[in-house]
Design an enzyme around this catalytic site. Structure first.
Site, PDB file in Angstrom:
ATOM      1  N   ALA A 141     -14.362  -3.754 -16.506  1.00 15.59           N
ATOM      2  CA  ALA A 141     -15.675  -3.469 -15.926  1.00 15.59           C
ATOM      3  C   ALA A 141     -15.711  -3.854 -14.450  1.00 15.59           C
ATOM      4  CB  ALA A 141     -16.757  -4.220 -16.703  1.00 15.59           C
ATOM      5  N   GLY A 142     -14.570  -3.762 -13.773  1.00 16.35           N
ATOM      6  CA  GLY A 142     -14.496  -4.081 -12.349  1.00 16.35           C
ATOM      7  C   GLY A 142     -14.780  -2.855 -11.497  1.00 16.35           C
ATOM      8  N   LYS A 156     -13.844  -2.760  -0.787  1.00 17.88           N
ATOM      9  CA  LYS A 156     -14.535  -1.530  -1.204  1.00 17.88           C
ATOM     10  C   LYS A 156     -16.047  -1.722  -1.393  1.00 17.88           C
ATOM     11  CE  LYS A 156     -10.690   0.738  -3.511  1.00 17.88           C
ATOM     12  NZ  LYS A 156     -10.245   1.514  -4.678  1.00 17.88           N
ATOM     13  N   ALA A 209     -12.727  -0.541 -10.243  1.00 16.37           N
ATOM     14  CA  ALA A 209     -12.072   0.701 -10.668  1.00 16.37           C
ATOM     15  C   ALA A 209     -12.845   1.305 -11.838  1.00 16.37           C
ATOM     16  CB  ALA A 209     -10.633   0.422 -11.063  1.00 16.37           C
ATOM     17  N   ASN A 216     -14.320   3.961  -0.744  1.00 15.23           N
ATOM     18  CA  ASN A 216     -12.872   3.876  -0.501  1.00 15.23           C
ATOM     19  C   ASN A 216     -12.423   4.785   0.639  1.00 15.23           C
ATOM     20  OD1 ASN A 216     -12.994   6.398  -1.821  1.00 15.23           O
ATOM     21  ND2 ASN A 216     -10.899   6.167  -2.522  1.00 15.23           N
ATOM     22  N   ASP A 263     -12.383   7.765  -5.480  1.00 14.62           N
ATOM     23  CA  ASP A 263     -11.667   7.243  -6.664  1.00 14.62           C
ATOM     24  C   ASP A 263     -12.129   7.954  -7.935  1.00 14.62           C
ATOM     25  OD1 ASP A 263     -10.059   5.343  -5.376  1.00 14.62           O
ATOM     26  OD2 ASP A 263     -11.642   3.840  -5.427  1.00 14.62           O
ATOM     27  N   SER A 271       0.835  -1.208   0.000  1.00 12.49           N
ATOM     28  CA  SER A 271       0.000   0.000   0.000  1.00 12.49           C
ATOM     29  C   SER A 271       0.871   1.260   0.000  1.00 12.49           C
ATOM     30  CB  SER A 271      -0.913   0.015   1.227  1.00 12.49           C
ATOM     31  OG  SER A 271      -1.592   1.257   1.262  1.00 12.49           O
ATOM     32  N   ARG A 327     -13.590  -8.108 -21.198  1.00  9.39           N
ATOM     33  CA  ARG A 327     -13.395  -9.486 -21.677  1.00  9.39           C
ATOM     34  C   ARG A 327     -14.737 -10.214 -21.657  1.00  9.39           C
ATOM     35  NH1 ARG A 327      -9.355 -13.031 -18.125  1.00  9.39           N
ATOM     36  NH2 ARG A 327     -10.850 -12.338 -16.553  1.00  9.39           N
TER      37      ARG A 327
HETATM   38  P1  ATR Z   1     -10.758  -3.857  -9.915  1.00 11.21           P
HETATM   39  O1  ATR Z   1     -11.638  -3.701  -8.716  1.00 11.21           O
HETATM   40  O2  ATR Z   1      -9.304  -3.546  -9.656  1.00 11.21           O
HETATM   41  O3  ATR Z   1     -11.266  -3.129 -11.112  1.00 11.21           O
HETATM   42  P2  ATR Z   1     -11.844  -6.427 -10.629  1.00 11.21           P
HETATM   43  O4  ATR Z   1     -13.150  -6.001 -10.099  1.00 11.21           O
HETATM   44  O5  ATR Z   1     -11.350  -7.789 -10.279  1.00 11.21           O
HETATM   45  O6  ATR Z   1     -10.689  -5.427 -10.238  1.00 11.21           O
HETATM   46  O7  ATR Z   1     -11.895  -6.283 -12.228  1.00 11.21           O
HETATM   47  C1  ATR Z   1     -10.895  -6.735 -13.019  1.00 11.21           C
HETATM   48  C2  ATR Z   1     -11.138  -6.328 -14.477  1.00 11.21           C
HETATM   49  O8  ATR Z   1     -10.013  -6.761 -15.243  1.00 11.21           O
HETATM   50  C3  ATR Z   1     -12.352  -6.987 -15.109  1.00 11.21           C
HETATM   51  O9  ATR Z   1     -12.900  -6.111 -16.056  1.00 11.21           O
HETATM   52  C4  ATR Z   1     -11.728  -8.213 -15.792  1.00 11.21           C
HETATM   53  O10 ATR Z   1     -12.467  -8.739 -16.872  1.00 11.21           O
HETATM   54  P3  ATR Z   1     -13.635  -9.837 -16.628  1.00 11.21           P
HETATM   55  O11 ATR Z   1     -14.824  -9.086 -16.070  1.00 11.21           O
HETATM   56  O12 ATR Z   1     -13.905 -10.410 -17.968  1.00 11.21           O
HETATM   57  O13 ATR Z   1     -13.073 -10.835 -15.643  1.00 11.21           O
HETATM   58  C5  ATR Z   1     -10.448  -7.622 -16.288  1.00 11.21           C
HETATM   59  N1  ATR Z   1      -9.433  -8.650 -16.569  1.00 11.21           N
HETATM   60  C6  ATR Z   1      -8.755  -9.367 -15.657  1.00 11.21           C
HETATM   61  N2  ATR Z   1      -7.896 -10.197 -16.272  1.00 11.21           N
HETATM   62  C7  ATR Z   1      -8.041  -9.997 -17.622  1.00 11.21           C
HETATM   63  C8  ATR Z   1      -7.419 -10.539 -18.800  1.00 11.21           C
HETATM   64  N3  ATR Z   1      -6.459 -11.481 -18.719  1.00 11.21           N
HETATM   65  N4  ATR Z   1      -7.824 -10.070 -19.994  1.00 11.21           N
HETATM   66  C9  ATR Z   1      -8.776  -9.140 -20.087  1.00 11.21           C
HETATM   67  N5  ATR Z   1      -9.389  -8.577 -19.014  1.00 11.21           N
HETATM   68  C10 ATR Z   1      -9.026  -8.999 -17.800  1.00 11.21           C
END
Ligand code: ATR
Length: 275
Positions: A126-127, A66, A129, A87, A102, A15, A149
């Site tokens: 689409a996570g 979060k 962040a 956050n 954020d 961190s 993805r």
């Molecule tokens: P955060 O909170 O940091 O945004 P998260 O909620 O785990 O993390 O989201 C991760 C993002 O990275 C998602 O959009 C994920 O795509 P999926 O929804 O299809 O899982 C994307 N991601 C992670 N690994 C990936 C990869 N190898 N190729 C493409 N997208 C990836």
């Protein structure tokens, strides 16, 4: 008595928040400490119960809590509710209120190089962040497309924000369709390209066009492969660490009702990134 702040998450080994806040407290000669609250999920509820009665005045919240933390708070700011993630927590006389800074951090970083209103913004991922950044872009009046993805997760984000009446052409598609979505601003929100896998990028180099604004929220390394290729194509680049810096600026303001020493915080952050 020293005021207590900190960051809640797990794991917290890397961190960067302690370095930024310790630098700010030092600069302003504040009697305050910034600790690491590294907790397992089952400890969350009892920690928050204690935080209500102890002199913990506020804390940052990071992965993986979060979203989970919303269920335990006494009050949640409307923007954090819309985004679905908190956050920042402020202890207001024993009541814990959650905020999201954020989205502000990302918008402030972007607005240093571009206006957003009416711009075509492509968001990769689409996570959690991405949710903050989509929200910020929508309220700034941008036309947003989310590429992910898995299409389902991108569609879920679209549905969430549709309820808020903020859509302005909000669309979802899969990441392998990227060449069909030219944009003025590209924002990458996944962890692809982060050390140690620094050779990876989700964006084919031919996507980049001169003058496009490119923001990669990955800050380790400071220049990802995506950023290097964008620069080579003549894009304007926004450094990922700026989002971290500006979300911390807003946290400081929520806790202390004054501006932090930004230059000191930035120096401390860049130093910590090199350590
Ligand atoms: P955060 O909170 O940091 O945004 P998260 O909620 O785990 O993390 O989201 C991760 C993002 O990275 C998602 O959009 C994920 O795509 P999926 O929804 O299809 O899982 C994307 N991601 C992670 N690994 C990936 C990869 N190898 N190729 C493409 N997208 C990836």
């Amino acid at each position: 008595m020293s005021k207590i702040f900190g960051v809640l998450g797990h794991p917290l080994g890397h961190s960067l928040s302690p370095a930024m806040f310790e630098a700010a407290f030092w600069q302003y000669s504040m009697e305050a400490e910034y600790l690491k609250f590294d907790l397992a999920a089952e400890e969350l509820s009892s920690f928050l119960q204690k935080a209500r009665t102890q002199p913990i005045e506020g804390f940052s919240v990071t992965v993986p809590y979060k979203e989970d933390i919303l269920a335990f708070l006494d009050d949640i700011d409307g923007k954090a509710t819309a985004i679905g993630a908190v956050n920042t927590v402020v202890n207001k006389k024993g009541k814990l209120k959650g905020y999201n800074t954020d989205w502000f951090g990302a918008m402030r970083a972007l607005e240093e190089v571009t206006a957003l209103e009416g711009k075509r913004v492509l968001i990769l991922g689409a996570g959690g962040a991405a949710a903050s950044i989509v929200y910020g872009c929508l309220i700034a009046g941008a036309k947003v497309t989310i590429l992910n993805r898995s299409l389902g997760k991108a569609q879920e984000l679209v549905e969430r924000f549709k309820k808020l009446d903020l859509v302005n052409g909000l669309k979802a598609a899969t990441i392998n369709e990227i060449l069909q979505y030219p944009a003025d601003i590209l924002i990458h929100t996944t962890s692809i390209g982060m050390a140690p896998n620094t050779d990876a990028s989700l964006v084919p180099p031919e996507y980049f066009k001169r003058g496009m604004v490119v923001f990669d929220i990955v800050y380790n390394p400071l220049e990802t492969r995506l950023v290097k290729q964008a620069k080579a194509a003549g894009c304007k680049v926004v450094s990922g660490y700026k989002m971290l810096l500006y979300q911390a600026e807003k946290q400081f303001e929520l806790w202390f009702k004054k501006k932090p020493p930004m230059q000191k915080m930035e120096e401390a952050l860049l130093q910590a990134l090199q350590d």
